[in-house]
Design a protein around this motif. Structure first.
Motif, PDB file in Angstrom:
ATOM      1  N   SER A  47       0.828  -1.209   0.000  1.00  0.00           N
ATOM      2  CA  SER A  47       0.000   0.000   0.000  1.00  0.00           C
ATOM      3  C   SER A  47       0.861   1.258   0.000  1.00  0.00           C
ATOM      4  CB  SER A  47      -0.968   0.006   1.179  1.00  0.00           C
ATOM      5  OG  SER A  47      -0.306   0.240   2.393  1.00  0.00           O
ATOM      6  N   VAL A  48       2.015   1.223   0.657  1.00  0.00           N
ATOM      7  CA  VAL A  48       2.922   2.383   0.641  1.00  0.00           C
ATOM      8  C   VAL A  48       3.410   2.640  -0.781  1.00  0.00           C
ATOM      9  CG1 VAL A  48       5.163   3.254   1.417  1.00  0.00           C
ATOM     10  CG2 VAL A  48       3.639   2.165   3.055  1.00  0.00           C
ATOM     11  N   ILE A  49       3.745   1.584  -1.494  1.00  0.00           N
ATOM     12  CA  ILE A  49       4.192   1.730  -2.883  1.00  0.00           C
ATOM     13  C   ILE A  49       3.060   2.275  -3.752  1.00  0.00           C
ATOM     14  CG2 ILE A  49       4.958   0.460  -4.928  1.00  0.00           C
ATOM     15  CD1 ILE A  49       6.475  -1.394  -2.959  1.00  0.00           C
ATOM     16  N   ASN A  50       1.852   1.765  -3.542  1.00  0.00           N
ATOM     17  CA  ASN A  50       0.700   2.256  -4.304  1.00  0.00           C
ATOM     18  C   ASN A  50       0.404   3.715  -3.995  1.00  0.00           C
ATOM     19  OD1 ASN A  50       0.305  -0.164  -5.614  1.00  0.00           O
ATOM     20  ND2 ASN A  50      -1.118  -0.924  -4.071  1.00  0.00           N
ATOM     21  N   ILE A  51       0.533   4.105  -2.737  1.00  0.00           N
ATOM     22  CA  ILE A  51       0.325   5.503  -2.339  1.00  0.00           C
ATOM     23  C   ILE A  51       1.332   6.396  -3.045  1.00  0.00           C
ATOM     24  CG2 ILE A  51       0.551   7.115  -0.399  1.00  0.00           C
ATOM     25  CD1 ILE A  51      -0.598   4.782   1.354  1.00  0.00           C
ATOM     26  N   GLN A  52       2.585   5.975  -3.048  1.00  0.00           N
ATOM     27  CA  GLN A  52       3.633   6.757  -3.710  1.00  0.00           C
ATOM     28  C   GLN A  52       3.310   6.927  -5.195  1.00  0.00           C
ATOM     29  OE1 GLN A  52       7.519   5.008  -3.537  1.00  0.00           O
ATOM     30  NE2 GLN A  52       8.514   6.824  -4.350  1.00  0.00           N
ATOM     31  N   ASN A  53       2.995   5.846  -5.869  1.00  0.00           N
ATOM     32  CA  ASN A  53       2.688   5.913  -7.302  1.00  0.00           C
ATOM     33  C   ASN A  53       1.476   6.791  -7.573  1.00  0.00           C
ATOM     34  OD1 ASN A  53       4.830   4.233  -7.919  1.00  0.00           O
ATOM     35  ND2 ASN A  53       3.569   2.387  -7.890  1.00  0.00           N
ATOM     36  N   ASP A  54       0.442   6.640  -6.754  1.00  0.00           N
ATOM     37  CA  ASP A  54      -0.789   7.401  -6.951  1.00  0.00           C
ATOM     38  C   ASP A  54      -0.546   8.899  -6.794  1.00  0.00           C
ATOM     39  OD1 ASP A  54      -3.623   7.872  -7.208  1.00  0.00           O
ATOM     40  OD2 ASP A  54      -3.677   8.131  -5.024  1.00  0.00           O
ATOM     41  N   PHE A  55       0.143   9.297  -5.739  1.00  0.00           N
ATOM     42  CA  PHE A  55       0.320  10.722  -5.500  1.00  0.00           C
ATOM     43  C   PHE A  55       1.299  11.364  -6.484  1.00  0.00           C
ATOM     44  CE2 PHE A  55      -1.964   9.819  -1.648  1.00  0.00           C
ATOM     45  CZ  PHE A  55      -2.723  10.966  -1.498  1.00  0.00           C
ATOM     46  N   VAL A  56       2.329  10.651  -6.888  1.00  0.00           N
ATOM     47  CA  VAL A  56       3.237  11.201  -7.904  1.00  0.00           C
ATOM     48  C   VAL A  56       2.487  11.373  -9.215  1.00  0.00           C
ATOM     49  CG1 VAL A  56       5.281  10.690  -9.307  1.00  0.00           C
ATOM     50  CG2 VAL A  56       5.370  10.395  -6.831  1.00  0.00           C
ATOM     51  N   PHE A  84      -2.662  13.617   1.079  1.00  0.00           N
ATOM     52  CA  PHE A  84      -1.421  12.873   1.323  1.00  0.00           C
ATOM     53  C   PHE A  84      -1.125  12.813   2.817  1.00  0.00           C
ATOM     54  CE2 PHE A  84       3.260  12.614   1.639  1.00  0.00           C
ATOM     55  CZ  PHE A  84       3.435  11.384   1.031  1.00  0.00           C
ATOM     56  N   ASN A  85      -1.269  13.931   3.509  1.00  0.00           N
ATOM     57  CA  ASN A  85      -1.012  13.954   4.951  1.00  0.00           C
ATOM     58  C   ASN A  85      -1.953  13.014   5.698  1.00  0.00           C
ATOM     59  OD1 ASN A  85       1.091  15.770   4.689  1.00  0.00           O
ATOM     60  ND2 ASN A  85      -0.205  17.549   5.055  1.00  0.00           N
ATOM     61  N   ASN A  86      -3.216  12.982   5.318  1.00  0.00           N
ATOM     62  CA  ASN A  86      -4.175  12.068   5.953  1.00  0.00           C
ATOM     63  C   ASN A  86      -3.809  10.608   5.684  1.00  0.00           C
ATOM     64  OD1 ASN A  86      -5.679  14.197   6.972  1.00  0.00           O
ATOM     65  ND2 ASN A  86      -7.086  14.219   5.239  1.00  0.00           N
ATOM     66  N   THR A  87      -3.402  10.315   4.471  1.00  0.00           N
ATOM     67  CA  THR A  87      -3.017   8.955   4.107  1.00  0.00           C
ATOM     68  C   THR A  87      -1.771   8.518   4.870  1.00  0.00           C
ATOM     69  OG1 THR A  87      -3.944   9.311   1.907  1.00  0.00           O
ATOM     70  CG2 THR A  87      -2.470   7.436   2.166  1.00  0.00           C
ATOM     71  N   VAL A  88      -0.799   9.417   4.978  1.00  0.00           N
ATOM     72  CA  VAL A  88       0.427   9.107   5.723  1.00  0.00           C
ATOM     73  C   VAL A  88       0.104   8.848   7.186  1.00  0.00           C
ATOM     74  CG1 VAL A  88       2.598  10.109   6.544  1.00  0.00           C
ATOM     75  CG2 VAL A  88       2.013  10.255   4.138  1.00  0.00           C
ATOM     76  N   SER A  89      -0.788   9.622   7.762  1.00  0.00           N
ATOM     77  CA  SER A  89      -1.179   9.410   9.159  1.00  0.00           C
ATOM     78  C   SER A  89      -1.797   8.030   9.355  1.00  0.00           C
ATOM     79  CB  SER A  89      -2.169  10.476   9.599  1.00  0.00           C
ATOM     80  OG  SER A  89      -1.566  11.735   9.606  1.00  0.00           O
ATOM     81  N   GLU A  90      -2.627   7.607   8.419  1.00  0.00           N
ATOM     82  CA  GLU A  90      -3.223   6.274   8.498  1.00  0.00           C
ATOM     83  C   GLU A  90      -2.165   5.177   8.423  1.00  0.00           C
ATOM     84  OE1 GLU A  90      -6.175   5.974   5.439  1.00  0.00           O
ATOM     85  OE2 GLU A  90      -7.314   7.676   6.227  1.00  0.00           O
ATOM     86  N   VAL A  91      -1.194   5.346   7.535  1.00  0.00           N
ATOM     87  CA  VAL A  91      -0.128   4.350   7.394  1.00  0.00           C
ATOM     88  C   VAL A  91       0.718   4.302   8.667  1.00  0.00           C
ATOM     89  CG1 VAL A  91       1.971   3.740   6.122  1.00  0.00           C
ATOM     90  CG2 VAL A  91      -0.067   4.459   4.885  1.00  0.00           C
ATOM     91  N   ILE A  92       0.997   5.445   9.261  1.00  0.00           N
ATOM     92  CA  ILE A  92       1.770   5.486  10.493  1.00  0.00           C
ATOM     93  C   ILE A  92       1.026   4.731  11.601  1.00  0.00           C
ATOM     94  CG2 ILE A  92       2.601   7.008  12.338  1.00  0.00           C
ATOM     95  CD1 ILE A  92       3.290   9.037  10.101  1.00  0.00           C
TER      96      ILE A  92
END
Length: 89
Positions: A42-51, A74-82
């Motif tokens: 999911s981290v890889i998918n998040i990176q690809n999606d936001f770029v 992006f900040n909300n998504t990062v908080s969820e991943v953390i």
């Protein structure tokens, strides 16, 4: 912040999240392998999606509004991943 700087920030943050996820899985005896793999994917998918979203803004939307919303998302998504990484341990 321009597009290039924004992409660098997204890439840096996602690489740090990926490293944290790997470290949490290695140092935790209770970490489920499937959950860890799903989190890292999911981290890889998040990176690809936001770029991709940085490169191709919404047509008809003001740039400032679009990028402010993108940063907020992006900040909300990062908080969820953390939070997910914290629960791996």
């Amino acid at each position: 912040m321009n597009k290039r700087q924004l992409k660098k920030s997204v890439n840096y943050i996602c690489s740090e999240l990926f490293a944290e996820g790997v470290a949490a899985s290695l140092y935790s005896q209770s970490a489920n392998r499937d959950n860890t793999n799903a989190l890292l994917a999911s981290v890889i998918n998040i990176q690809n999606d936001f770029v991709r979203r940085i490169s191709h803004p919404e047509p008809g939307m003001k740039a400032k509004v679009f990028y402010n919303q993108l940063i907020k998302d992006f900040n909300n998504t990062v908080s969820e991943v953390i939070d997910q990484i914290a629960h791996l341990q």
